[in-house]
Write a protein that holds these residues in place. Sequence first.
Motif, PDB file in Angstrom:
ATOM      1  N   TYR A   1       0.833  -1.205   0.000  1.00 44.73           N
ATOM      2  CA  TYR A   1       0.000   0.000   0.000  1.00 44.73           C
ATOM      3  C   TYR A   1       0.865   1.252   0.000  1.00 44.73           C
ATOM      4  N   CYS A   2       1.869   1.296   0.873  1.00 42.27           N
ATOM      5  CA  CYS A   2       2.693   2.497   1.038  1.00 42.27           C
ATOM      6  C   CYS A   2       3.683   2.711  -0.100  1.00 42.27           C
ATOM      7  N   SER A   3       3.879   1.709  -0.941  1.00 41.95           N
ATOM      8  CA  SER A   3       4.794   1.863  -2.073  1.00 41.95           C
ATOM      9  C   SER A   3       4.176   2.710  -3.189  1.00 41.95           C
ATOM     10  N   LYS A   4       2.867   2.951  -3.093  1.00 43.27           N
ATOM     11  CA  LYS A   4       2.169   3.728  -4.131  1.00 43.27           C
ATOM     12  C   LYS A   4       2.320   5.223  -3.867  1.00 43.27           C
ATOM     13  N   PHE A   5       2.306   6.028  -4.939  1.00 38.23           N
ATOM     14  CA  PHE A   5       2.289   7.473  -4.776  1.00 38.23           C
ATOM     15  C   PHE A   5       1.032   7.880  -4.014  1.00 38.23           C
TER      16      PHE A   5
ATOM     17  N   GLN B   1       2.046  18.889 -10.569  1.00 37.21           N
ATOM     18  CA  GLN B   1       2.958  19.229  -9.491  1.00 37.21           C
ATOM     19  C   GLN B   1       2.410  18.847  -8.119  1.00 37.21           C
ATOM     20  N   GLY B   2       1.183  18.378  -8.077  1.00 36.48           N
ATOM     21  CA  GLY B   2       0.554  18.075  -6.799  1.00 36.48           C
ATOM     22  C   GLY B   2       0.333  16.593  -6.586  1.00 36.48           C
ATOM     23  N   ASP B   3      -0.323  16.256  -5.491  1.00 34.81           N
ATOM     24  CA  ASP B   3      -0.559  14.848  -5.182  1.00 34.81           C
ATOM     25  C   ASP B   3      -2.001  14.609  -4.756  1.00 34.81           C
ATOM     26  N   GLU B   4      -2.921  15.493  -5.212  1.00 33.93           N
ATOM     27  CA  GLU B   4      -4.334  15.329  -4.922  1.00 33.93           C
ATOM     28  C   GLU B   4      -5.116  15.157  -6.218  1.00 33.93           C
TER      29      GLU B   4
END
Length: 280
Positions: A96-100, A147-150
Amino acid sequence: MKKIRVTVPEDIWRMMKNDIEEFGINNNKLCNYILEKLKYKKEINIEKDLESQGRPLKKIIQFDLNVSNKEIYYDVLRDNNVEIEAEFFRELFEKYCSKFKYIRELFIFQDTVKNILEAIREKKKLKLKYGSKLTTVEPYFIKRDEQGDENFLFCYCETEKTYYNYKLKDLEVISILEDKIKGKDKKYIESVRKNFDPFLGNGNFVKVKLTENGMKMIKGLTNYRPKLIEKNDNIYIFETSNENAKLYFRQFSKEAIILEPKELREEMKKDFLEALANYE
């Protein structure tokens, strides 16, 4: 009640803790969801054992299995030939945590995403709850800022009679309506898709004066950094919305001065004066 207790590396523990806060879910729900969706080892690709990577297992994640996972739990262990339960869960959490982050968000809210994509595919309107507001929208696409992560849903809000980008994590699909999407301004919708700006700031220009430190900072602060249009010595002109400019340049404190537009300059000045008052 079946309680699961797993020791994990600190980075895994911290990332899951941050997601719990960011996505507004609790620990039990997140852990059970990961088990439900990633329960087979064939979906896991861990090249090295966690301990061999030099990451000490010093943080504890503990949760209770929900009713549906409790019913299938021992079948899952048997099907995966699990000998040590803790190792199995460490692999799941690592996967799970390996994903962006934006992928983890899509993973957590995949039921919401499926409903939105179904409405888009069938060209139907959606009834949404966004925060405390109920609204009807024409959904067009889900996208993230480069440039974001949402992730954002770009849509036309019939309540406000304007286009909006709604944050995926903050919306709830109430229902898919039978009303058909009209696709109001197709040329505009495609232009937003091609040049995606979550703040819809295309055509709005912000002039900023940067100090020497500010010019250094702008190279490192990349999340939601506005599009640079022109630079003349320490005067920069960006194409962005006022909201994005406020979000981005608040990080600069005294190293950035908003020159134009006037209303944004006054808003920033008011915010800083209010912040100063808190220290008096």
